[in-house]
Structure formats: structure tokens, C-alpha cells
Design a protein around this motif. Structure first.
Motif, mmCIF file in Angstrom:
data_model
loop_
_atom_site.group_PDB
_atom_site.id
_atom_site.type_symbol
_atom_site.label_atom_id
_atom_site.label_comp_id
_atom_site.label_asym_id
_atom_site.label_seq_id
_atom_site.Cartn_x
_atom_site.Cartn_y
_atom_site.Cartn_z
ATOM 1 N N LYS A 96 0.832 -1.210 0.000
ATOM 2 C CA LYS A 96 0.000 0.000 0.000
ATOM 3 C C LYS A 96 0.866 1.260 0.000
ATOM 4 N N SER A 99 1.900 1.894 -3.465
ATOM 5 C CA SER A 99 0.796 2.425 -4.273
ATOM 6 C C SER A 99 0.620 3.921 -4.051
ATOM 7 N N ARG A 103 2.414 6.074 -7.299
ATOM 8 C CA ARG A 103 1.335 6.692 -8.086
ATOM 9 C C ARG A 103 0.876 7.997 -7.445
ATOM 10 N N ILE A 279 -5.572 2.485 -8.782
ATOM 11 C CA ILE A 279 -4.390 2.908 -8.018
ATOM 12 C C ILE A 279 -3.981 1.839 -7.009
ATOM 13 N N PHE A 280 -4.963 1.266 -6.329
ATOM 14 C CA PHE A 280 -4.664 0.323 -5.242
ATOM 15 C C PHE A 280 -4.965 -1.126 -5.616
ATOM 16 N N SER A 281 -5.059 -1.427 -6.905
ATOM 17 C CA SER A 281 -5.447 -2.776 -7.335
ATOM 18 C C SER A 281 -4.485 -3.855 -6.847
ATOM 19 N N GLU A 282 -3.180 -3.663 -7.107
ATOM 20 C CA GLU A 282 -2.201 -4.684 -6.682
ATOM 21 C C GLU A 282 -2.150 -4.805 -5.165
ATOM 22 N N ALA A 283 -2.209 -3.657 -4.476
ATOM 23 C CA ALA A 283 -2.166 -3.681 -3.006
ATOM 24 C C ALA A 283 -3.371 -4.420 -2.433
#
Length: 406
Positions: A96, A99, A103, A279-283
Motif C-alpha cells: 500500500k 501504491s 502513483r 491505483i490500489f489494485s495490486e495492493a
């Protein structure tokens, strides 16, 4: 009597970003994000930049120490679980943190949109719901910070107390010197405790910030619904509606402007939610996969602890934080979806019978668009919903039963 936009802005001075200011102040305090303020002080921003670099070094070093310790303890299940349940949590935090900082320009765009006049309150109802949401988010953040303070004290105190009582204590992170004697053990334990406390504080603050983004979208949908339900208010004249909007050029222009404003507002909300997802998809993917393991390992660790011991209380608090951390995402995601589903109902309640057929067709087109609900998702597949929360808990318990087999 119609108020001009300038009069409205002078009357309602509440700023949308006030709901997020405590969150970004807290993130800046622990060096997890830059200072977000109207006034930029160059020397202050420069000092904070170096402070953030120092925090990054500490966080990366802490994670590396736990990776080394996990490799060293791979032959001992108890020690490996004790290290992994900390390591997986801090890796989740690191995701997070990346992220937010990698970004940063996109996060700035989100902040600019929140401050945009389109999302600003236009009347007393708008301001009331936005203030209520800001208060709720502030209270949620405060509750999490209190929980972290308690957990931090227990995390630091437990190994020191256990060592003082003569019990065998192992540290969850690798330390490149002998910690079996004082004061090196106390120094190492305090160092690890302070760093996990800092990361815990940053972690829950980032969680509350992301949740606040989704809660803000829910409030904006409430405002859109209110505007749609009061779309034809200007057509009332002493309690009696005029026949159609087309009969009066001035009222026709007002109606057209209101409908266009509602459509623009709704489209911006859709973009806003999708941008937060992106923005936070991978996290968030890491969050949901890791949390199941962390809850499982915490249960495995806690069942063997004596009741009312300092470590038991600490683990119980930690488990509560992890369960609540996941729940708030799913709870506010469900709220957003439900609010989105009610937009068409608000259009239907907008006294559309008083409008001419041409304006009814416009509302019908908008209703067709609004049939596609706004629902936050993980990797564009898994919905952030209460059902997902229950599924994760079931998975955690299944993993626990496998791990707990003798």
C-alpha cells in the motif's frame, strides 16, 4: 428566488477535503506520504522528503530482517509462524505504501477532484451529509489509532516482561549480534517493537484513507440522488405544478442545466471509483490473499497461549484489528454498491410526470446507464462486499484446521 452560484459558494464554505485532512496528516506524520496542505513551505517539504527516505530505509530493513529470520527458522514451525505472521502483515503494508508513493500524481488527481466544485456542497443537505461522513471517518481513524497504540505497548512490553521473568524469548526479526544477554536484548526488542508500531500506525491509516475514498463516493451518490429527487422543485408555483418545462424558456434552461449537472456528477463518481480501484489494485490483491494467511497464523499462535497473558491480549488485539481491517473495506464497498442501485429509484421519484416527453426521454437514457451499478472490485473480479468477507473468513479457518493438525 434563485441563488447564484457565487452566493451558494459564499454561503457554504465547507470544503470536501476536510474529511481527508486527518488521514493525510497522519500519513505525513509517519513518513508514508508527502505533506498535503494548501500552503507549501519549501524547507518543510524538503525536510519531510528526507524523513520519508529514512522511513523507507527502516521499513525495507525491517522486512529484510524478517525474511532472513524466516529462512533461519524454517525447520521450527512455531518460530516460523511467529515470524511469518509479522512479515506478511508488513509486506501488505509495503504494498500500500508503494501504491501511495509510486502513483503519487494519480493520488494528487484524486485530491484535486475531491476539491473540485463538482463535489462541493451546494446546499444545507449536501453540507450536512458531508460533515456527517467526515465525522464518521475521523472517528474510525481515531479508533484504529487507539487500537494500534495499545497493540504497540503490548508488542514492546511482552518480550521485555517475558525476559525479565526468565522465560525463553525469541525475536521475530534477525539481529546480527548476540541478543541472549542484557542490554542487547532489550535494545533489539525495543527497536523491532518501535518499527512494527510505526508500520502498524501507517498501515491502519492507509486502510482508513482508502475506505474514506469509497465512503466519499457513497456520499456523492447520496447527493446525486437528492438532486435527482428535487429535479422539478423549480416548477412548483404555490403548490401547483406548471404543465411542462417547455412552456417556460427560463425554467427549461434551469432544468437542462440541472440534468446535465447530475449526469456530469455521476460520470465523475464512476471515474473516481474506477481510479481508486486502479491505483490500489495490486495492493488490494495482496491484502486479501495475505489476510487469510495472517488470520490463520494468528489463530494458530493464539490457541497455544495462556489466557490473560500479555502476549494473548496482544495477539487478540492484533487479530481484532486484522478482522476489522478487512471488514471495513467490504462494509463500505457494499454501502457504495447499494447506494448506486438506488440512483434509478431516485430518478423515478423526481416528479418526472411534470416534465415534457423530451426530458422524460433524457431521464430514461440516464436510468439505462445507471443500471450498471458502481461496485468496487479487487482485480476487477472480486467484489468488495460482505459476502467476500465471509468467504475470506471461511478460507482462513480452513487453512487453520490444516495447519493445526497434529
Amino acid at each position: 428566488m434563485m441563488l447564484s452560484s457565487n452566493t451558494i459558494l459564499l454561503t457554504f464554505m465547507y470544503e470536501s477535503f476536510q474529511a481527508f485532512q486527518p488521514h493525510f496528516d497522519a500519513l505525513a506524520r509517519v513518513g508514508y506520504f508527502k505533506i498535503v496542505s494548501k500552503r507549501e513551505v519549501k524547507w518543510k517539504d524538503t525536510l519531510h522528503y528526507y524523513y520519508r527516505i529514512f522511513i523507507w530505509i527502516c521499513v525495507i530493513a525491517y522486512n529484510l530482517q524478517h525474511i532472513v529470520r524466516a529462512i533461519q527458522a524454517r525447520s521450527c514451525t512455531k518460530q516460523l509462524v511467529g515470524t511469518l505472521f509479522i512479515l506478511l502483515t508488513t509486506l501488505n503494508t509495503l504494498g500500500k505504501q508503494l501504491s501511495f508513493n509510486v502513483r503519487v500524481k494519480r493520488v494528487d488527481n484524486i485530491i484535486n477532484l475531491i476539491n473540485d466544485s463538482l463535489f462541493a456542497p451546494k446546499n444545507a443537505y449536501h453540507e450536512d451529509v458531508m460533515r456527517s461522513n467526515a465525522l464518521s471517518m475521523s472517528r474510525l481513524l481515531t479508533v484504529y489509532h487507539i487500537a494500534i497504540y495499545i497493540c504497540s505497548v503490548l508488542f514492546i512490553a511482552y518480550p521485555l516482561i517475558d525476559k525479565a521473568l526468565g522465560n525463553d524469548v525469541y525475536l521475530t526479526g534477525y539481529v546480527p549480534f548476540d541478543t541472549s544477554v542484557s542490554p542487547t536484548f532489550e535494545i533489539a526488542a525495543t527497536y523491532l517493537g518501535v518499527l512494527i508500531s510505526l508500520q502498524g500506525y501507517g498501515h491502519v491509516t492507509m486502510d482508513c484513507t482508502i475506505v474514506a475514498f469509497y465512503a466519499f463516493a457513497t456520499i456523492q451518490l447520496q447527493i446525486v440522488r437528492y438532486n435527482l429527487e428535487h429535479l422539478a422543485d423549480e416548477f412548483k408555483y404555490e403548490g401547483i405544478f406548471k404543465i411542462f418545462a417547455d412552456d417556460d424558456l427560463e425554467l427549461r434552461q434551469i432544468l437542462h442545466k440541472k440534468i446535465v449537472q447530475c449526469i456530469k456528477h455521476y460520470r465523475k463518481i464512476v471515474w473516481y471509483v474506477r481510479e481508486i480501484e486502479s491505483i490500489f489494485s495490486e495492493a488490494m490483491i495482496v491484502q486479501f490473499f495475505i489476510v487469510a494467511w495472517v488470520i490463520c497464523m494468528t489463530l494458530y499462535k493464539i490457541v497455544e497461549l495462556p489466557l490473560f497473558s500479555a502476549e494473548f491480549v496482544s495477539m487478540a488485539m492484533y487479530l481484532g484489528c486484522m478482522l476489522a481491517q478487512l471488514f471495513i473495506y467490504c462494509y463500505y464497498g457494499t454501502h457504495l454498491r447499494v447506494e448506486s442501485e438506488l440512483v434509478n429509484e431516485s430518478i423515478y421519484q423526481s416528479d418526472w410526470l411534470t416534465l415534457s416527453p423530451s426530458y422524460r426521454r433524457r431521464l430514461l437514457v440516464m436510468m439505462e446507464r445507471c443500471k450498471r451499478t458502481i461496485e468496487p472490485r479487487i482485480a476487477r473480479v472480486i467484489p468488495l462486499s460482505v459476502d467476500t468477507y465471509i468467504s475470506v473468513l471461511r478460507s482462513s479457518y480452513a487453512l487453520f484446521t490444516i495447519l493445526n493438525r497434529k
